[in-house]
Design a protein around this motif. Sequence first.
Motif, mmCIF file in Angstrom:
data_model
loop_
_atom_site.group_PDB
_atom_site.id
_atom_site.type_symbol
_atom_site.label_atom_id
_atom_site.label_comp_id
_atom_site.label_asym_id
_atom_site.label_seq_id
_atom_site.Cartn_x
_atom_site.Cartn_y
_atom_site.Cartn_z
ATOM 1 N N ASP A 5 0.824 -1.209 0.000
ATOM 2 C CA ASP A 5 0.000 0.000 0.000
ATOM 3 C C ASP A 5 0.856 1.256 0.000
ATOM 4 O O ASP A 5 0.524 2.253 -0.645
ATOM 5 C CB ASP A 5 -0.921 0.006 1.224
ATOM 6 N N ARG A 6 1.944 1.232 0.754
ATOM 7 C CA ARG A 6 2.857 2.370 0.824
ATOM 8 C C ARG A 6 4.285 1.842 0.799
ATOM 9 O O ARG A 6 4.564 0.744 1.283
ATOM 10 C CB ARG A 6 2.648 3.173 2.111
ATOM 11 N N VAL A 7 5.181 2.629 0.252
ATOM 12 C CA VAL A 7 6.609 2.286 0.209
ATOM 13 C C VAL A 7 7.417 3.556 0.395
ATOM 14 O O VAL A 7 7.093 4.608 -0.176
ATOM 15 C CB VAL A 7 7.016 1.623 -1.121
ATOM 16 N N GLY A 8 8.473 3.466 1.192
ATOM 17 C CA GLY A 8 9.396 4.583 1.349
ATOM 18 C C GLY A 8 10.822 4.142 1.061
ATOM 19 O O GLY A 8 11.094 2.962 0.852
ATOM 20 N N ASP A 33 6.150 6.988 -1.248
ATOM 21 C CA ASP A 33 5.424 7.792 -0.274
ATOM 22 C C ASP A 33 6.287 8.571 0.706
ATOM 23 O O ASP A 33 5.825 9.566 1.261
ATOM 24 C CB ASP A 33 4.483 6.876 0.523
ATOM 25 N N SER A 34 7.501 8.109 0.974
ATOM 26 C CA SER A 34 8.292 8.761 2.018
ATOM 27 C C SER A 34 9.772 8.582 1.762
ATOM 28 O O SER A 34 10.206 7.623 1.113
ATOM 29 C CB SER A 34 7.937 8.193 3.403
ATOM 30 N N VAL A 35 10.546 9.536 2.299
ATOM 31 C CA VAL A 35 12.002 9.416 2.318
ATOM 32 C C VAL A 35 12.450 9.681 3.749
ATOM 33 O O VAL A 35 12.069 10.686 4.366
ATOM 34 C CB VAL A 35 12.690 10.376 1.322
ATOM 35 N N THR A 319 3.592 -1.870 8.086
ATOM 36 C CA THR A 319 2.574 -1.249 7.239
ATOM 37 C C THR A 319 3.168 -0.439 6.085
ATOM 38 O O THR A 319 2.436 -0.067 5.166
ATOM 39 C CB THR A 319 1.665 -0.321 8.068
ATOM 40 N N GLU A 320 4.452 -0.153 6.136
ATOM 41 C CA GLU A 320 5.115 0.573 5.050
ATOM 42 C C GLU A 320 6.591 0.201 5.023
ATOM 43 O O GLU A 320 7.363 0.677 5.861
ATOM 44 C CB GLU A 320 4.980 2.094 5.212
ATOM 45 N N PRO A 321 7.016 -0.649 4.087
ATOM 46 C CA PRO A 321 8.449 -0.929 3.996
ATOM 47 C C PRO A 321 9.206 0.321 3.553
ATOM 48 O O PRO A 321 8.818 0.996 2.593
ATOM 49 C CB PRO A 321 8.529 -2.031 2.934
ATOM 50 N N HIS A 340 5.463 -2.567 -7.653
ATOM 51 C CA HIS A 340 4.691 -3.427 -6.747
ATOM 52 C C HIS A 340 3.824 -2.622 -5.787
ATOM 53 O O HIS A 340 3.275 -3.187 -4.832
ATOM 54 C CB HIS A 340 5.644 -4.333 -5.960
ATOM 55 N N LYS A 341 3.691 -1.318 -6.025
ATOM 56 C CA LYS A 341 2.786 -0.527 -5.208
ATOM 57 C C LYS A 341 1.352 -0.750 -5.663
ATOM 58 O O LYS A 341 1.055 -0.741 -6.850
ATOM 59 C CB LYS A 341 3.117 0.968 -5.301
#
Length: 343
Positions: A5-8, A33-35, A319-321, A340-341
Motif C-alpha cells: 500500500d505504501r513504500v518509502g 510515499d516517504s524518504v 505497514t510501510e516498507p 509493486h505498489k
Amino acid sequence: MTTFDRVGIWNWERPDIAEELHYAQYAEEQGLDSVWQGESRLVRDAMTVMGAYTQVTDEIDIAPGVTNCYTRNVALMAQTFSTLDELSGGRMKLGIGAWWDPLASNVGIERENPLRRMWEYCTVTKRLLDLENVTYEGDTLAVENIELDLVRSNADARDVPIYVGATGPTMHKLTGELVGLGVCGGVFMNYLIPPEHNELGVEKLEEGVEKQGGTLGDVDRPQLIAVSMDEDYDAAVENARHLVTQYIGQQPHIRTACGIDPERGEEIKEELGSWPAKEADIERASRLVDDEIVTNVVAAGTPEDVVERVGEYCEAGCTEPVVYSLGDNVEDVIDVFAEHKAS
C-alpha cells in the motif's frame, strides 16, 4: 503478485550528498510515499539534509529515521520540526530513537532509563508542537514556561506525527501506550532483524495501545528494511555481509534482536573491536558471518527474492516498507518497488 500500500526509501551515507537529494526526487517521481534520513552514527546530520529535501520535492513525506532523544533538547527539537514543517508544506514526520552505546557514552551522554526518557521527551515535544505553553518536571528532563515563540510566522499547531524507533519489546509496548494517549503516530521498526521479530513487537504494541484505550489499527508501523538486490544471488548476499557484520558487532540491540546465536554474536563483537571500526576490522570479522546470518536479516537476492522477503516483513506487521539499498542500484530498487505498489 505481492503489492504494498505504501513504500518509502531510506537515504544514508552515499559518497556524494547530491545523490541523496536525487534519490529523494526520483522516489517521488516514481510514486513512493516517504524518504527517511538516517542519523544513528556520526555521518551526516539528518536535519540539514531534510531541509534540502523540502526544497527539491513537492509531495513525498520526509522524516529522520531516526534522530535521538538526547542530543537536542526538546525545545530545539520542536523548533527544528516547526521550521521543517513550514519548509515542507506539512510533510514532516519525526522519528526518534534512544541512540546506542558506546557512541552515546563517548560523547558524554549517560543513557540512564531510556524508556522513561523517550516517554518524557515525546510527551513534551508533542505538546510544544501543539503550541502549548509547557511546564514539565520529569525524571529525565524538566522545562518551565516554554512555548514556540511564533509571533511573526504561521502560528498554527504543527501536525508532525512522532514515530518511536523501537527494537526491544518494552519500547514497543511504551510506543503503543504513547499512540493510545495521542502523543505518537506510530513506531519506526528497526532493520537487520528477521520478520518474526516483528511479531513480538506487534504483540507488545497492541498490548500498550489497548492499555490506553486504542487498537492496533491506530499504530502506524513503517519499517526500515535493508535490501541487497542483484540478478546474481550470491553477489547480493556478499554485498550485504559487511553491513550485517558491522551492526551485529557494534550495536547491542541489533545483536540481541537479529536472531544470531549469542556466542557467535560475541565472537563477532570481539573480532570487530571497538567503535568506530575500520574497514579491515569489518573484513576480518565478516568471516564469522555466514550466508544464513545475512539472509536472515537482509532482503537479499534477485528482484523477485527481495520483493518476496519484504512481503514477509509486511505479513509480520510492517505497514510501510522503507527500503535501504545496500548497492549502487538505488534507482533499480525504487523502480521494482514502484511496480509493486498497489494502485
